[in-house]
Design an enzyme around this catalytic site. Structure first.
Site, PDB file in Angstrom:
ATOM      1  N   ARG A  72      28.824  18.667 -91.907  1.00  0.00           N
ATOM      2  CA  ARG A  72      27.578  19.149 -91.284  1.00  0.00           C
ATOM      3  C   ARG A  72      27.640  20.662 -91.142  1.00  0.00           C
ATOM      4  O   ARG A  72      28.659  21.201 -90.724  1.00  0.00           O
ATOM      5  CB  ARG A  72      27.464  18.500 -89.903  1.00  0.00           C
ATOM      6  N   ARG A 141      27.031  22.875 -80.020  1.00  0.00           N
ATOM      7  CA  ARG A 141      26.648  22.460 -81.379  1.00  0.00           C
ATOM      8  C   ARG A 141      25.609  23.408 -81.983  1.00  0.00           C
ATOM      9  O   ARG A 141      25.217  24.385 -81.376  1.00  0.00           O
ATOM     10  CB  ARG A 141      26.071  21.037 -81.317  1.00  0.00           C
ATOM     11  N   LYS A 205      30.285  16.848 -76.109  1.00  0.00           N
ATOM     12  CA  LYS A 205      29.389  17.702 -76.887  1.00  0.00           C
ATOM     13  C   LYS A 205      28.392  18.427 -75.983  1.00  0.00           C
ATOM     14  O   LYS A 205      28.066  17.943 -74.889  1.00  0.00           O
ATOM     15  CB  LYS A 205      28.654  16.879 -77.931  1.00  0.00           C
ATOM     16  N   LYS A 207      24.626  20.752 -76.274  1.00  0.00           N
ATOM     17  CA  LYS A 207      23.554  21.100 -77.216  1.00  0.00           C
ATOM     18  C   LYS A 207      22.559  22.073 -76.600  1.00  0.00           C
ATOM     19  O   LYS A 207      22.099  21.856 -75.476  1.00  0.00           O
ATOM     20  CB  LYS A 207      22.838  19.823 -77.646  1.00  0.00           C
ATOM     21  N   CYS A 430      17.257   8.014 -87.822  1.00  0.00           N
ATOM     22  CA  CYS A 430      18.602   8.567 -87.958  1.00  0.00           C
ATOM     23  C   CYS A 430      19.229   8.035 -89.248  1.00  0.00           C
ATOM     24  O   CYS A 430      18.685   7.155 -89.910  1.00  0.00           O
ATOM     25  CB  CYS A 430      19.449   8.187 -86.757  1.00  0.00           C
ATOM     26  N   CYS A 436      27.138   5.721 -91.133  1.00  0.00           N
ATOM     27  CA  CYS A 436      27.447   5.913 -89.719  1.00  0.00           C
ATOM     28  C   CYS A 436      28.292   4.756 -89.191  1.00  0.00           C
ATOM     29  O   CYS A 436      27.862   3.595 -89.224  1.00  0.00           O
ATOM     30  CB  CYS A 436      26.166   6.027 -88.900  1.00  0.00           C
ATOM     31  N   CYS A 475      21.357   2.661 -83.382  1.00  0.00           N
ATOM     32  CA  CYS A 475      22.131   2.254 -82.205  1.00  0.00           C
ATOM     33  C   CYS A 475      21.628   3.065 -81.021  1.00  0.00           C
ATOM     34  O   CYS A 475      20.815   3.978 -81.190  1.00  0.00           O
ATOM     35  CB  CYS A 475      23.634   2.464 -82.446  1.00  0.00           C
ATOM     36  N   CYS A 479      20.184   9.345 -82.045  1.00  0.00           N
ATOM     37  CA  CYS A 479      20.198  10.559 -82.870  1.00  0.00           C
ATOM     38  C   CYS A 479      18.815  10.956 -83.371  1.00  0.00           C
ATOM     39  O   CYS A 479      18.611  12.100 -83.763  1.00  0.00           O
ATOM     40  CB  CYS A 479      21.155  10.377 -84.036  1.00  0.00           C
TER      41      CYS A 479
HETATM   42 FE1  SRM Z   1      24.095  11.999 -83.467  1.00  0.00          FE
HETATM   43  C1  SRM Z   1      27.086  10.457 -83.115  1.00  0.00           C
HETATM   44  C2  SRM Z   1      24.191  11.585 -86.758  1.00  0.00           C
HETATM   45  C3  SRM Z   1      21.517  14.182 -83.763  1.00  0.00           C
HETATM   46  C4  SRM Z   1      23.388  11.625 -80.124  1.00  0.00           C
HETATM   47  N1  SRM Z   1      25.451  11.224 -84.721  1.00  0.00           N
HETATM   48  C5  SRM Z   1      26.652  10.663 -84.389  1.00  0.00           C
HETATM   49  C6  SRM Z   1      27.487  10.352 -85.634  1.00  0.00           C
HETATM   50  C7  SRM Z   1      28.356  11.541 -85.931  1.00  0.00           C
HETATM   51  C8  SRM Z   1      28.282   9.025 -85.597  1.00  0.00           C
HETATM   52  C9  SRM Z   1      29.699   9.062 -85.097  1.00  0.00           C
HETATM   53  O1  SRM Z   1      29.996   9.640 -84.039  1.00  0.00           O
HETATM   54  O2  SRM Z   1      30.526   8.457 -85.791  1.00  0.00           O
HETATM   55  C10 SRM Z   1      26.328  10.209 -86.672  1.00  0.00           C
HETATM   56  C11 SRM Z   1      26.705  10.460 -88.123  1.00  0.00           C
HETATM   57  C12 SRM Z   1      25.860   9.604 -89.034  1.00  0.00           C
HETATM   58  C13 SRM Z   1      26.013   9.911 -90.466  1.00  0.00           C
HETATM   59  O3  SRM Z   1      26.485   9.026 -91.212  1.00  0.00           O
HETATM   60  O4  SRM Z   1      25.637  11.004 -90.896  1.00  0.00           O
HETATM   61  C14 SRM Z   1      25.262  11.079 -86.047  1.00  0.00           C
HETATM   62  N2  SRM Z   1      23.142  12.831 -84.982  1.00  0.00           N
HETATM   63  C15 SRM Z   1      23.249  12.451 -86.280  1.00  0.00           C
HETATM   64  C16 SRM Z   1      22.187  13.089 -87.138  1.00  0.00           C
HETATM   65  C17 SRM Z   1      22.622  13.388 -88.560  1.00  0.00           C
HETATM   66  C18 SRM Z   1      20.966  12.162 -87.126  1.00  0.00           C
HETATM   67  C19 SRM Z   1      19.883  12.437 -88.125  1.00  0.00           C
HETATM   68  O5  SRM Z   1      19.458  11.450 -88.707  1.00  0.00           O
HETATM   69  O6  SRM Z   1      19.467  13.571 -88.333  1.00  0.00           O
HETATM   70  C20 SRM Z   1      21.868  14.315 -86.266  1.00  0.00           C
HETATM   71  C21 SRM Z   1      22.757  15.481 -86.565  1.00  0.00           C
HETATM   72  C22 SRM Z   1      22.470  16.629 -85.673  1.00  0.00           C
HETATM   73  C23 SRM Z   1      23.127  17.925 -86.031  1.00  0.00           C
HETATM   74  O7  SRM Z   1      22.767  18.477 -87.067  1.00  0.00           O
HETATM   75  O8  SRM Z   1      23.938  18.409 -85.246  1.00  0.00           O
HETATM   76  C24 SRM Z   1      22.185  13.770 -84.887  1.00  0.00           C
HETATM   77  N3  SRM Z   1      22.745  12.834 -82.165  1.00  0.00           N
HETATM   78  C25 SRM Z   1      21.687  13.625 -82.519  1.00  0.00           C
HETATM   79  C26 SRM Z   1      20.775  13.748 -81.421  1.00  0.00           C
HETATM   80  C27 SRM Z   1      19.457  14.486 -81.438  1.00  0.00           C
HETATM   81  C28 SRM Z   1      19.573  15.910 -80.975  1.00  0.00           C
HETATM   82  O9  SRM Z   1      20.666  16.411 -80.714  1.00  0.00           O
HETATM   83  O10 SRM Z   1      18.510  16.546 -80.876  1.00  0.00           O
HETATM   84  C29 SRM Z   1      21.303  13.000 -80.383  1.00  0.00           C
HETATM   85  C30 SRM Z   1      20.640  12.755 -79.005  1.00  0.00           C
HETATM   86  C31 SRM Z   1      20.746  13.915 -78.084  1.00  0.00           C
HETATM   87  C32 SRM Z   1      22.022  13.860 -77.304  1.00  0.00           C
HETATM   88  O11 SRM Z   1      23.038  14.328 -77.808  1.00  0.00           O
HETATM   89  O12 SRM Z   1      21.996  13.315 -76.200  1.00  0.00           O
HETATM   90  C33 SRM Z   1      22.548  12.441 -80.857  1.00  0.00           C
HETATM   91  N4  SRM Z   1      25.089  11.236 -81.871  1.00  0.00           N
HETATM   92  C34 SRM Z   1      24.602  11.121 -80.598  1.00  0.00           C
HETATM   93  C35 SRM Z   1      25.537  10.386 -79.805  1.00  0.00           C
HETATM   94  C36 SRM Z   1      25.382  10.009 -78.304  1.00  0.00           C
HETATM   95  C37 SRM Z   1      25.863  11.101 -77.410  1.00  0.00           C
HETATM   96  C38 SRM Z   1      25.911  10.673 -75.966  1.00  0.00           C
HETATM   97  O13 SRM Z   1      25.733  11.530 -75.107  1.00  0.00           O
HETATM   98  O14 SRM Z   1      26.154   9.515 -75.679  1.00  0.00           O
HETATM   99  C39 SRM Z   1      26.614  10.037 -80.665  1.00  0.00           C
HETATM  100  C40 SRM Z   1      27.888   9.230 -80.297  1.00  0.00           C
HETATM  101  C41 SRM Z   1      28.889  10.015 -79.528  1.00  0.00           C
HETATM  102  O15 SRM Z   1      28.783  11.242 -79.346  1.00  0.00           O
HETATM  103  O16 SRM Z   1      29.843   9.374 -79.088  1.00  0.00           O
HETATM  104  C42 SRM Z   1      26.291  10.575 -81.955  1.00  0.00           C
HETATM  105 FE1  SF4 Z   2      24.601   6.460 -86.054  1.00  0.00          FE
HETATM  106 FE2  SF4 Z   2      23.588   5.528 -83.824  1.00  0.00          FE
HETATM  107 FE3  SF4 Z   2      23.342   8.103 -84.402  1.00  0.00          FE
HETATM  108 FE4  SF4 Z   2      21.963   6.371 -85.770  1.00  0.00          FE
HETATM  109  S1  SF4 Z   2      21.752   6.729 -83.551  1.00  0.00           S
HETATM  110  S2  SF4 Z   2      23.168   8.037 -86.644  1.00  0.00           S
HETATM  111  S3  SF4 Z   2      23.297   4.628 -85.846  1.00  0.00           S
HETATM  112  S4  SF4 Z   2      25.226   7.072 -83.965  1.00  0.00           S
END
Ligand code: SRM
Ligand code: SF4
Length: 565
Positions: A72, A141, A205, A207, A430, A436, A475, A479
């Site tokens: 990323r 981030r 993390k 943001k 997402c 993922c 899930c 995201c």
């Molecule tokens: Fe996310 C984890 C993809 C934006 C909340 N996110 C992941 C992981 C890395 C899975 C993992 O931990 O093994 C995913 C990788 C999937 C893949 O195969 O590529 C993933 N997140 C994404 C992306 C690519 C989604 C998308 O379709 O665009 C976004 C990448 C953002 C970036 O460029 O940095 C992405 N993730 C977000 C957002 C939206 C935002 O930030 O505006 C959120 C919700 C906001 C937040 O953080 O509260 C988000 N991602 C999470 C979480 C839950 C965090 C939490 O507080 O519980 C996880 C899981 C974790 O951190 O344990 C996670």
């Molecule tokens: Fe993966 Fe869940 Fe984030 Fe979708 S919402 S990319 S399934 S961690």
């Protein structure tokens, strides 16, 4: 996933994020990294994954999983020059499996990179003058910035502050340069001072995002730290600062939940870095380092109270928050097609479904964007490609004389300049399967079918032209920021989702659970009857998200009251 104590120990013992990454990379026996290195790799902008479509077959063949890496970028505000786009496009073609993927935080992700190509891939990304430092991990981030093409001078001013802040909040370790870029090993390797982060970085993390009203495309209330730009006659006057937003939750665990950021108050632009540093270090010191699932800033603020948190931020920053200045958001989506800028240059926003830029039979998205970037690189000083937080792409600062040439390339490659129906224009999904590791259900791959099915229902009720925000996550981590969707599907199991309803379209109200663990038929049946009521009973101009709350179908969950103009 490693528990919190072991993640904290790992960070402390990692010699500033080096761990045994070099040894792991050199090991020819496996396509994987050692376990601890998998966690440390995140701080370098990459995740170890496996292709889940192949898992079962490889298990049967007694092979190790098809290990591969997601990478990323750190691209503040998603701003790229045409030359950088061409560089990243080359990386995708050479090293990745599914083209480029625009993320919901304005980054590019590459999927399917194999271990022995990790280093050349990171080197190729850096050769395009883009890095991946801190794109993942317990650090600040990628900083998001509203794209707002109408307001180019204001966008430039806010973007410059966001980019400077992104730089300021980077970890100071040279590990990245040593491991990936063959940087010189300094005498203090592994002991460099980390004045902001300390030995164990952040508890979780973090943001940061900058919104430019009237558009809330970044969903500022979903950020740990949000800056809402306040302008007067196009000039930046300062920011209303909000803190403690976040989406992530765990099914069935009431101690975790999405939360909207709360208002801290107004600051002048020159205080941005001091305030950001104070918010980040309060979280560093006060955040929960025992329970990882409660370690985000949203829970820290809840534990200590907003007033105590604000007072500590003011003390550390040496700044007092003024009462918030009025602003108004009109929606949190993107606008498609050409828009004129203040300086006579033009901006074209293209719809990229789920942000996936790859070639397929119908729309040759990747080659079309390559051709446009090459044209602009050769002929347009100052042109940009801006990744939007809704996974789309704005081609910005195009001189009027090149409009026809860009239009011709858009048509030739079948690029999408209007997004189709209102539902299709705004829908987010997402990544989810197959890459993922946390996905419980499909998201990106399900989106086209979900749109087609829901559009058919809308048609039936004469609602096809009604704007409607749909968000799908595989899930509950959220995201695609699903808890801010008027309709959201949150994955529970293969083919099954929680149906959430009733967020507004400006990113200011969370939705609520309507159906639990439902299959497609049950979801469509529920929407069918709700659309029928909506068509009959809605007030003029009333959005679906607002209607379901007014009609008592969805409980109004948390709403932020913004100081409206
Ligand atoms: Fe996310 C984890 C993809 C934006 C909340 N996110 C992941 C992981 C890395 C899975 C993992 O931990 O093994 C995913 C990788 C999937 C893949 O195969 O590529 C993933 N997140 C994404 C992306 C690519 C989604 C998308 O379709 O665009 C976004 C990448 C953002 C970036 O460029 O940095 C992405 N993730 C977000 C957002 C939206 C935002 O930030 O505006 C959120 C919700 C906001 C937040 O953080 O509260 C988000 N991602 C999470 C979480 C839950 C965090 C939490 O507080 O519980 C996880 C899981 C974790 O951190 O344990 C996670
Ligand atoms: Fe993966 Fe869940 Fe984030 Fe979708 S919402 S990319 S399934 S961690």
């Amino acid at each position: 996933m490693a528990d919190h104590a072991s993640v904290e120990d790992l960070k402390r013992a990692s010699r500033r994020l080096r761990g045994t990454l070099l040894e792991s990379l050199a090991d020819p026996v496996t396509g994987a990294l050692r376990e601890g290195d998998q966690t440390l790799l995140k701080y370098h902008g990459s995740y170890q994954q496996d292709d889940r479509d192949l898992r079962e077959e490889r298990r049967r063949q007694k092979l190790e999983p098809a290990w591969q890496f997601m990478i990323r970028t750190r691209t503040p505000g998603g701003v790229l020059t045409p030359a950088q786009w061409l560089g990243l496009d080359g990386v995708a073609s050479r090293f990745a499996e599914r083209g480029l993927r625009i993320t919901t935080r304005q980054a590019i992700q590459f999927h399917g990179v194999i271990k022995r190509e990790l280093k050349p891939t990171l080197q190729a990304i850096n050769a395009a003058l883009i890095d991946t430092i801190a794109a993942c991990g317990d650090v600040n981030r990628n900083v998001t910035v509203g794209v707002n093409p109408d307001e180019t001078p204001l966008h430039a001013a806010v973007w410059a502050q966001a980019a400077a802040l992104s730089e300021h909040l980077l970890p100071r370790t040279r590990a990245y340069h040593e491991i990936w870029l063959d940087g010189e090993k300094l005498a203090d390797s592994g002991e460099e001072a980390e004045p902001l982060y300390g030995d164990t970085y952040l508890p979780r993390k973090f943001k940061t995002g900058f919104a430019l009203p009237p558009y809330n495309d970044i969903d500022v209330f979903a950020q740990d730290l949000g800056f809402v730009a306040i302008a007067e006659r196009g000039e930046l006057r300062g920011y209303d600062v909000v803190a403690g937003g976040g989406m992530g939750a765990t099914h069935g665990d009431a101690a975790t939940y999405p939360r909207l950021a709360r208002m801290l108050g107004f600051i002048a632009p020159e205080h941005t870095i001091a305030v950001a540093e104070a918010v980040l270090t309060v979280q560093r010191d006060w955040g929960d380092r025992v329970q990882r699932k409660r370690a985000r800033l949203k829970y820290t603020i809840e534990t200590h109270g907003l007033d105590a948190f604000r007072a500590e931020v003011e003390r550390r920053a040496g700044v007092r928050f003024a009462p918030p200045a009025p602003f108004r958001f009109i929606h949190n989506g993107d606008r498609f097609g050409w828009a004129p800028g203040a300086d006579g240059r033009l901006h074209l926003t293209l719809r990229i479904l789920s942000g996936r830029v790859g070639n397929d039979a119908g729309a040759r998205v990747q080659s079309g964007l390559r051709a446009i970037a090459a044209l602009l690189d050769a002929q347009a000083d100052g042109a940009q490609l801006r990744l939007t937080p809704n996974q789309n792409l704005t081609i910005a600062n195009v001189p009027a004389r090149l409009r026809d040439a860009v239009d011709a390339l858009v048509a030739e490659h079948g690029l999408d300049r209007d997004g189709g129906t209102p539902l299709r224009q705004a829908a987010l999904a997402c990544v989810a399967l197959p890459t993922c590791g946390l996905a419980m259900a499909e998201a990106e791959r399900y989106l086209p079918r979900a749109i087609a099915r829901i559009d058919a229902l809308l048609d039936r009720h004469g609602l096809r032209e009604s704007p409607l925000h749909l968000r799908i996550s595989g899930c509950p981590n959220g995201c695609s920021r699903p808890y801010l969707g008027e309709i959201a599907l949150v994955g529970k199991a293969p083919g099954r989702y929680n149906l959430m309803l009733g967020a507004d379209h400006r990113g200011q109200r969370l939705n609520a659970l309507h159906l639990e663990n439902a299959d497609e038929d049950a979801i469509l049946a529920a929407l069918d009857s709700l659309f029928a009521r909506y068509a009959r009973e809605r007030a003029p101009g009333e959005r679906f998200g607002d209607f379901v709350v007014r009609a008592g179908v969805a409980a109004a969950r948390e709403t932020v009251e913004v100081p409206f103009t």
